[in-house]
Design a protein around this motif. Structure first.
Motif, PDB file in Angstrom:
ATOM      1  N   ARG A  33       0.841  -1.192   0.000  1.00  5.55           N
ATOM      2  CA  ARG A  33       0.000   0.000   0.000  1.00  5.55           C
ATOM      3  C   ARG A  33       0.878   1.244   0.000  1.00  5.55           C
ATOM      4  O   ARG A  33       2.014   1.210   0.454  1.00  5.55           O
ATOM      5  CB  ARG A  33      -0.913  -0.012   1.224  1.00  5.55           C
ATOM      6  N   ASP A  34       0.318   2.330  -0.489  1.00  4.21           N
ATOM      7  CA  ASP A  34       1.028   3.597  -0.627  1.00  4.21           C
ATOM      8  C   ASP A  34       0.779   4.448   0.620  1.00  4.21           C
ATOM      9  O   ASP A  34      -0.363   4.764   0.936  1.00  4.21           O
ATOM     10  CB  ASP A  34       0.496   4.301  -1.868  1.00  4.21           C
ATOM     11  N   PHE A  35       1.853   4.823   1.333  1.00  2.00           N
ATOM     12  CA  PHE A  35       1.727   5.617   2.557  1.00  2.00           C
ATOM     13  C   PHE A  35       2.498   6.928   2.500  1.00  2.00           C
ATOM     14  O   PHE A  35       2.523   7.667   3.484  1.00  2.00           O
ATOM     15  CB  PHE A  35       2.204   4.804   3.770  1.00  2.00           C
ATOM     16  N   GLU A  85       6.619   8.572  10.762  1.00  2.00           N
ATOM     17  CA  GLU A  85       6.732   9.957  10.301  1.00  2.00           C
ATOM     18  C   GLU A  85       8.132  10.524  10.520  1.00  2.00           C
ATOM     19  O   GLU A  85       8.695  11.166   9.645  1.00  2.00           O
ATOM     20  CB  GLU A  85       5.661  10.793  11.019  1.00  2.00           C
ATOM     21  N   ARG A  86       8.713  10.282  11.654  1.00  2.00           N
ATOM     22  CA  ARG A  86      10.046  10.832  11.945  1.00  2.00           C
ATOM     23  C   ARG A  86      11.101  10.275  10.989  1.00  2.00           C
ATOM     24  O   ARG A  86      11.926  11.024  10.442  1.00  2.00           O
ATOM     25  CB  ARG A  86      10.424  10.520  13.397  1.00  2.00           C
ATOM     26  N   LEU A  87      11.083   8.977  10.750  1.00  2.00           N
ATOM     27  CA  LEU A  87      12.078   8.376   9.866  1.00  2.00           C
ATOM     28  C   LEU A  87      11.843   8.741   8.405  1.00  2.00           C
ATOM     29  O   LEU A  87      12.803   8.945   7.655  1.00  2.00           O
ATOM     30  CB  LEU A  87      12.119   6.857  10.041  1.00  2.00           C
ATOM     31  N   LEU A  88      10.584   8.853   7.988  1.00  2.00           N
ATOM     32  CA  LEU A  88      10.342   9.252   6.599  1.00  2.00           C
ATOM     33  C   LEU A  88      10.762  10.701   6.384  1.00  2.00           C
ATOM     34  O   LEU A  88      11.304  11.044   5.331  1.00  2.00           O
ATOM     35  CB  LEU A  88       8.877   9.052   6.197  1.00  2.00           C
ATOM     36  N   TRP A  96      16.601  10.571   0.064  1.00  2.00           N
ATOM     37  CA  TRP A  96      16.107   9.264  -0.381  1.00  2.00           C
ATOM     38  C   TRP A  96      14.862   9.498  -1.243  1.00  2.00           C
ATOM     39  O   TRP A  96      13.990  10.277  -0.889  1.00  2.00           O
ATOM     40  CB  TRP A  96      15.768   8.372   0.806  1.00  2.00           C
ATOM     41  N   ALA A  97      14.754   8.807  -2.372  1.00  2.00           N
ATOM     42  CA  ALA A  97      13.577   8.927  -3.230  1.00  2.00           C
ATOM     43  C   ALA A  97      12.376   8.223  -2.619  1.00  2.00           C
ATOM     44  O   ALA A  97      11.233   8.655  -2.793  1.00  2.00           O
ATOM     45  CB  ALA A  97      13.858   8.346  -4.612  1.00  2.00           C
ATOM     46  N   GLY A  98      12.628   7.135  -1.898  1.00  2.00           N
ATOM     47  CA  GLY A  98      11.523   6.388  -1.302  1.00  2.00           C
ATOM     48  C   GLY A  98      12.026   5.232  -0.474  1.00  2.00           C
ATOM     49  O   GLY A  98      13.219   4.923  -0.449  1.00  2.00           O
ATOM     50  N   VAL A  99      11.051   4.608   0.211  1.00  2.00           N
ATOM     51  CA  VAL A  99      11.317   3.438   1.044  1.00  2.00           C
ATOM     52  C   VAL A  99      10.222   2.415   0.759  1.00  2.00           C
ATOM     53  O   VAL A  99       9.042   2.769   0.706  1.00  2.00           O
ATOM     54  CB  VAL A  99      11.325   3.797   2.550  1.00  2.00           C
ATOM     55  N   VAL A 100      10.625   1.170   0.588  1.00  2.00           N
ATOM     56  CA  VAL A 100       9.690   0.055   0.426  1.00  2.00           C
ATOM     57  C   VAL A 100       9.914  -0.872   1.616  1.00  2.00           C
ATOM     58  O   VAL A 100      11.039  -1.330   1.827  1.00  2.00           O
ATOM     59  CB  VAL A 100       9.919  -0.697  -0.904  1.00  2.00           C
ATOM     60  N   VAL A 101       8.854  -1.119   2.387  1.00  2.00           N
ATOM     61  CA  VAL A 101       8.959  -1.918   3.605  1.00  2.00           C
ATOM     62  C   VAL A 101       8.114  -3.181   3.468  1.00  2.00           C
ATOM     63  O   VAL A 101       6.889  -3.092   3.323  1.00  2.00           O
ATOM     64  CB  VAL A 101       8.493  -1.115   4.841  1.00  2.00           C
ATOM     65  N   TYR A 102       8.778  -4.327   3.524  1.00  2.00           N
ATOM     66  CA  TYR A 102       8.072  -5.603   3.568  1.00  2.00           C
ATOM     67  C   TYR A 102       7.741  -5.859   5.036  1.00  2.00           C
ATOM     68  O   TYR A 102       8.385  -6.627   5.720  1.00  2.00           O
ATOM     69  CB  TYR A 102       8.936  -6.715   2.971  1.00  2.00           C
ATOM     70  N   ALA A 112       1.738  10.560   4.902  1.00  2.00           N
ATOM     71  CA  ALA A 112       1.084  10.930   3.646  1.00  2.00           C
ATOM     72  C   ALA A 112       1.368  12.371   3.246  1.00  2.00           C
ATOM     73  O   ALA A 112       1.188  12.736   2.085  1.00  2.00           O
ATOM     74  CB  ALA A 112      -0.421  10.707   3.751  1.00  2.00           C
ATOM     75  N   SER A 113       1.828  13.199   4.188  1.00  2.00           N
ATOM     76  CA  SER A 113       2.110  14.594   3.870  1.00  2.00           C
ATOM     77  C   SER A 113       3.595  14.851   3.600  1.00  2.00           C
ATOM     78  O   SER A 113       3.975  15.974   3.275  1.00  2.00           O
ATOM     79  CB  SER A 113       1.644  15.497   5.018  1.00  2.00           C
ATOM     80  N   ILE A 114       4.421  13.829   3.707  1.00  2.00           N
ATOM     81  CA  ILE A 114       5.866  13.998   3.483  1.00  2.00           C
ATOM     82  C   ILE A 114       6.170  13.652   2.028  1.00  2.00           C
ATOM     83  O   ILE A 114       5.867  12.543   1.579  1.00  2.00           O
ATOM     84  CB  ILE A 114       6.672  13.106   4.449  1.00  2.00           C
ATOM     85  N   PRO A 115       6.779  14.575   1.284  1.00  2.00           N
ATOM     86  CA  PRO A 115       7.002  14.345  -0.144  1.00  2.00           C
ATOM     87  C   PRO A 115       8.138  13.361  -0.437  1.00  2.00           C
ATOM     88  O   PRO A 115       9.164  13.697  -1.014  1.00  2.00           O
ATOM     89  CB  PRO A 115       7.302  15.748  -0.681  1.00  2.00           C
ATOM     90  N   THR A 116       7.912  12.130  -0.010  1.00  2.00           N
ATOM     91  CA  THR A 116       8.835  11.024  -0.252  1.00  2.00           C
ATOM     92  C   THR A 116       7.982   9.779  -0.458  1.00  2.00           C
ATOM     93  O   THR A 116       6.948   9.622   0.189  1.00  2.00           O
ATOM     94  CB  THR A 116       9.782  10.836   0.948  1.00  2.00           C
ATOM     95  N   GLY A 117       8.422   8.884  -1.344  1.00  2.00           N
ATOM     96  CA  GLY A 117       7.678   7.655  -1.586  1.00  2.00           C
ATOM     97  C   GLY A 117       7.768   6.704  -0.409  1.00  2.00           C
ATOM     98  O   GLY A 117       8.820   6.583   0.219  1.00  2.00           O
ATOM     99  N   LEU A 118       6.664   6.016  -0.109  1.00  2.00           N
ATOM    100  CA  LEU A 118       6.641   5.000   0.940  1.00  2.00           C
ATOM    101  C   LEU A 118       5.603   3.958   0.596  1.00  2.00           C
ATOM    102  O   LEU A 118       4.425   4.265   0.450  1.00  2.00           O
ATOM    103  CB  LEU A 118       6.324   5.617   2.307  1.00  2.00           C
ATOM    104  N   ARG A 119       6.053   2.723   0.461  1.00  2.00           N
ATOM    105  CA  ARG A 119       5.160   1.579   0.253  1.00  2.00           C
ATOM    106  C   ARG A 119       5.435   0.573   1.355  1.00  2.00           C
ATOM    107  O   ARG A 119       6.581   0.361   1.750  1.00  2.00           O
ATOM    108  CB  ARG A 119       5.407   0.905  -1.101  1.00  2.00           C
ATOM    109  N   ALA A 120       4.371  -0.061   1.862  1.00  2.00           N
ATOM    110  CA  ALA A 120       4.505  -1.075   2.903  1.00  2.00           C
ATOM    111  C   ALA A 120       3.310  -2.009   2.826  1.00  2.00           C
ATOM    112  O   ALA A 120       2.326  -1.726   2.139  1.00  2.00           O
ATOM    113  CB  ALA A 120       4.583  -0.423   4.279  1.00  2.00           C
TER     114      ALA A 120
END
Length: 172
Positions: A33-35, A85-88, A96-102, A112-120
């Motif tokens: 999912r996109d976070f 939120e703190r780490l993103l 960093w362009a983004g983070v993908v977390v399994y 959702a308000s931080i302009p960086t990609g995050l999927r988990a």
């Protein structure tokens, strides 16, 4: 230019990449999912294995991202979050362009308000602390894909794909 700025208006789409490189891309299995505040991002892969402990993720994101995507194998655990939120925000500040977390993340209303990609895979309210040192820089395998440091990852509304360094962003 940091990774987030580089992807604000992508000139690529995962669907186009799959059409152009059908034999050279791996498609990450559905379920993520996109976070993050940016929904399309890409970059060179950096890897980390950290199950239920945020501290190795923190240490990695303290390093310059140089537009890379951090792929974290959290063992698929949804019991404890290993990024919030703190780490993103730190990932954003360090390029960093983004983070993908399994695994799980938290503070999703804020990430959702931080302009960086995050999927988990999902969310969990409890912060992870296992005492694990984490393992960085090794090939990871999950979601039907092998993630190798130095390969590239692209994520957009259609999904996520991984390709080697020989896959370009502007297919002919």
């Amino acid at each position: 230019m940091d990774g987030a700025e580089a992807v604000s208006a992508p000139v690529w789409a995962t669907a186009d990449l799959c059409d152009a490189y059908p034999e050279r891309l791996q498609v990450i299995a559905a379920g993520f999912r996109d976070f993050g505040g940016i929904h399309a991002f890409h970059g060179e892969i950096a890897t980390l294995r950290s199950v239920e402990d945020y501290r190795p993720v923190l240490r990695e994101l303290e390093e310059p991202g140089r537009g890379r995507v951090l792929v974290v194998d959290g063992g698929g655990s949804l019991r404890r979050a290993i990024l919030g939120e703190r780490l993103l925000g730190l990932a954003r500040r360090n390029g960093w362009a983004g983070v993908v977390v399994y695994g799980a993340v938290r503070d999703s209303a804020l990430t959702a308000s931080i302009p960086t990609g995050l999927r988990a895979l999902g969310t969990a309210p409890c912060r992870g602390e296992s005492g694990s040192a984490g393992v960085r820089g090794e090939a990871l395998e999950f979601a039907g894909v092998r993630f190798v440091p130095g390969d590239r990852l692209w994520a957009d509304a259609d999904g996520m794909v991984v390709g080697g360094a020989d896959v370009t962003e502007a297919p002919a």
